[in-house]
Design a protein around this motif. Structure first.
Motif, PDB file in Angstrom:
ATOM      1  N   VAL A   1      -8.186  48.803 102.720  1.00 28.09           N
ATOM      2  CA  VAL A   1      -7.381  47.654 103.140  1.00 28.09           C
ATOM      3  C   VAL A   1      -7.839  46.436 102.354  1.00 28.09           C
ATOM      4  N   THR A   2      -6.891  45.682 101.818  1.00 27.13           N
ATOM      5  CA  THR A   2      -7.217  44.493 101.033  1.00 27.13           C
ATOM      6  C   THR A   2      -6.892  43.214 101.806  1.00 27.13           C
ATOM      7  N   GLY A   3      -7.480  42.120 101.326  1.00 29.42           N
ATOM      8  CA  GLY A   3      -7.175  40.830 101.926  1.00 29.42           C
ATOM      9  C   GLY A   3      -5.718  40.455 101.737  1.00 29.42           C
ATOM     10  N   ALA A   4      -5.180  40.791 100.573  1.00 23.19           N
ATOM     11  CA  ALA A   4      -3.772  40.486 100.305  1.00 23.19           C
ATOM     12  C   ALA A   4      -2.863  41.205 101.287  1.00 23.19           C
ATOM     13  N   GLU A   5      -3.215  42.442 101.650  1.00 26.14           N
ATOM     14  CA  GLU A   5      -2.404  43.179 102.619  1.00 26.14           C
ATOM     15  C   GLU A   5      -2.474  42.527 104.000  1.00 26.14           C
ATOM     16  N   LEU A   6      -3.673  42.089 104.393  1.00 26.86           N
ATOM     17  CA  LEU A   6      -3.842  41.511 105.723  1.00 26.86           C
ATOM     18  C   LEU A   6      -2.984  40.275 105.930  1.00 26.86           C
ATOM     19  N   ARG A   7      -2.834  39.467 104.880  1.00 23.02           N
ATOM     20  CA  ARG A   7      -2.078  38.227 105.031  1.00 23.02           C
ATOM     21  C   ARG A   7      -0.657  38.326 104.498  1.00 23.02           C
ATOM     22  N   SER A   8      -0.263  39.516 104.045  1.00 22.17           N
ATOM     23  CA  SER A   8       1.046  39.660 103.401  1.00 22.17           C
ATOM     24  C   SER A   8       2.206  39.382 104.340  1.00 22.17           C
ATOM     25  N   GLU A   9       2.041  39.701 105.625  1.00 24.81           N
ATOM     26  CA  GLU A   9       3.124  39.508 106.590  1.00 24.81           C
ATOM     27  C   GLU A   9       3.122  38.111 107.198  1.00 24.81           C
ATOM     28  N   GLY A  10       1.956  37.419 107.114  1.00 24.09           N
ATOM     29  CA  GLY A  10       1.914  36.084 107.711  1.00 24.09           C
ATOM     30  C   GLY A  10       0.528  35.514 107.847  1.00 24.09           C
ATOM     31  N   LEU A  11      -0.338  36.177 108.645  1.00 25.00           N
ATOM     32  CA  LEU A  11      -1.674  35.630 108.902  1.00 25.00           C
ATOM     33  C   LEU A  11      -2.557  36.728 109.482  1.00 25.00           C
ATOM     34  N   TYR A  12      -3.876  36.443 109.487  1.00 23.81           N
ATOM     35  CA  TYR A  12      -4.790  37.342 110.189  1.00 23.81           C
ATOM     36  C   TYR A  12      -5.936  36.553 110.802  1.00 23.81           C
ATOM     37  N   VAL A  13      -6.535  37.155 111.824  1.00 23.66           N
ATOM     38  CA  VAL A  13      -7.696  36.583 112.500  1.00 23.66           C
ATOM     39  C   VAL A  13      -8.911  37.394 112.083  1.00 23.66           C
ATOM     40  N   ALA A  14      -9.900  36.735 111.487  1.00 26.75           N
ATOM     41  CA  ALA A  14     -11.090  37.418 110.979  1.00 26.75           C
ATOM     42  C   ALA A  14     -12.273  37.199 111.910  1.00 26.75           C
ATOM     43  N   SER A  15     -13.119  38.242 112.029  1.00 25.70           N
ATOM     44  CA  SER A  15     -14.351  38.137 112.812  1.00 25.70           C
ATOM     45  C   SER A  15     -15.407  39.036 112.193  1.00 25.70           C
ATOM     46  N   PHE A  16     -16.674  38.785 112.554  1.00 22.51           N
ATOM     47  CA  PHE A  16     -17.804  39.555 112.040  1.00 22.51           C
ATOM     48  C   PHE A  16     -18.637  40.047 113.223  1.00 22.51           C
TER      49      PHE A  16
END
Length: 221
Positions: free
Chosen positions: A72-87
């Motif tokens: 999974v790439t960062g570009a895919e995560l935000r391709s539809e609109g947005l994402y929430v990231a956590s660690f």
């Protein structure tokens, strides 16, 4: 019709027009989301006058393995609109379960909206393989293609956390990776538009609201 009645009718018709103009002028700015992680301030000359403009950091692209074993790439995560990231890490006994329980709320709120995704990055990739993450994801009812639990190269994960999201590093546990309670809202351009304490219900309520605001700006630029 009497003059008084004509005046009253005119005022009645004028009120919605004035309300519309007020909302058009002030409503947008009232709900505008900030942008975080400034990189630098650029100066440029416009009409003979110098203007300063802040350039904000964009999260660089990355590629990690999800709980399903897929890259999974960062570009895919935000391709539809947005994402929430956590660690997080799966053996974390305290804050991580509380944080992920709050993220369940976010997932359920936007269950039917493909524009919203969640990305949880492990800070203990030596232990948290894709198979371990798959079992962990099941505990929280993570929806496939919606909530990604991600693992991979330790150096790449460390760079993402400390250089891209600018979390502090820690050597306390013999790892340069840091587990954090912070949630990040990343827009379709890779800019961080919100930071939240992921174990506080009030902060997660604000996250949910600001996701809705961001989606609204996509629909009404």
């Amino acid at each position: 019709m009497r003059p008084q009645q004509i005046l009253l009718l005119g005022l009645i018709l004028l009120v919605p027009v004035l309300a519309f103009l007020f909302l058009k002028s002030f409503g947008t700015n009232r709900y505008a989301l900030p942008t975080y992680l400034p990189d630098r301030v650029d100066s440029m000359q416009v009409d003979g006058k110098w203007q300063r403009d802040t350039v904000f950091h964009r999260i660089g692209d990355f590629q990690f393995v999800s709980q399903s074993g897929r890259q999974v790439t960062g570009a895919e995560l935000r391709s539809e609109g947005l994402y929430v990231a956590s660690f997080f890490f799966t053996s974390c006994p305290g804050a991580c379960p509380r944080l992920n329980s709050q993220l369940v709320r976010v997932q359920e709120k936007f269950r039917q909206d493909p524009r919203v995704r969640l990305a949880s990055f492990t800070v203990d990739p030596a232990r948290d393989s894709a198979a371990v993450l798959a079992r962990y994801a099941e505990q929280y009812g993570a929806i496939a293609g919606k909530w990604f639990f991600l693992t991979g190269d330790k150096t790449a994960l460390s760079r993402l956390a400390t250089e891209e999201f600018r979390l502090p590093s820690s050597e306390d546990s013999g790892s340069s990776l840091v587990h954090s309670q912070t949630l990040f809202l990343v827009d379709r351009n890779g800019n961080v538009r919100g930071r939240y304490d992921g174990i506080k219900e009030r902060d997660v309520n604000r996250l949910i609201t600001e996701i809705e605001v961001l989606l609204y700006t996509y629909e009404h630029p």
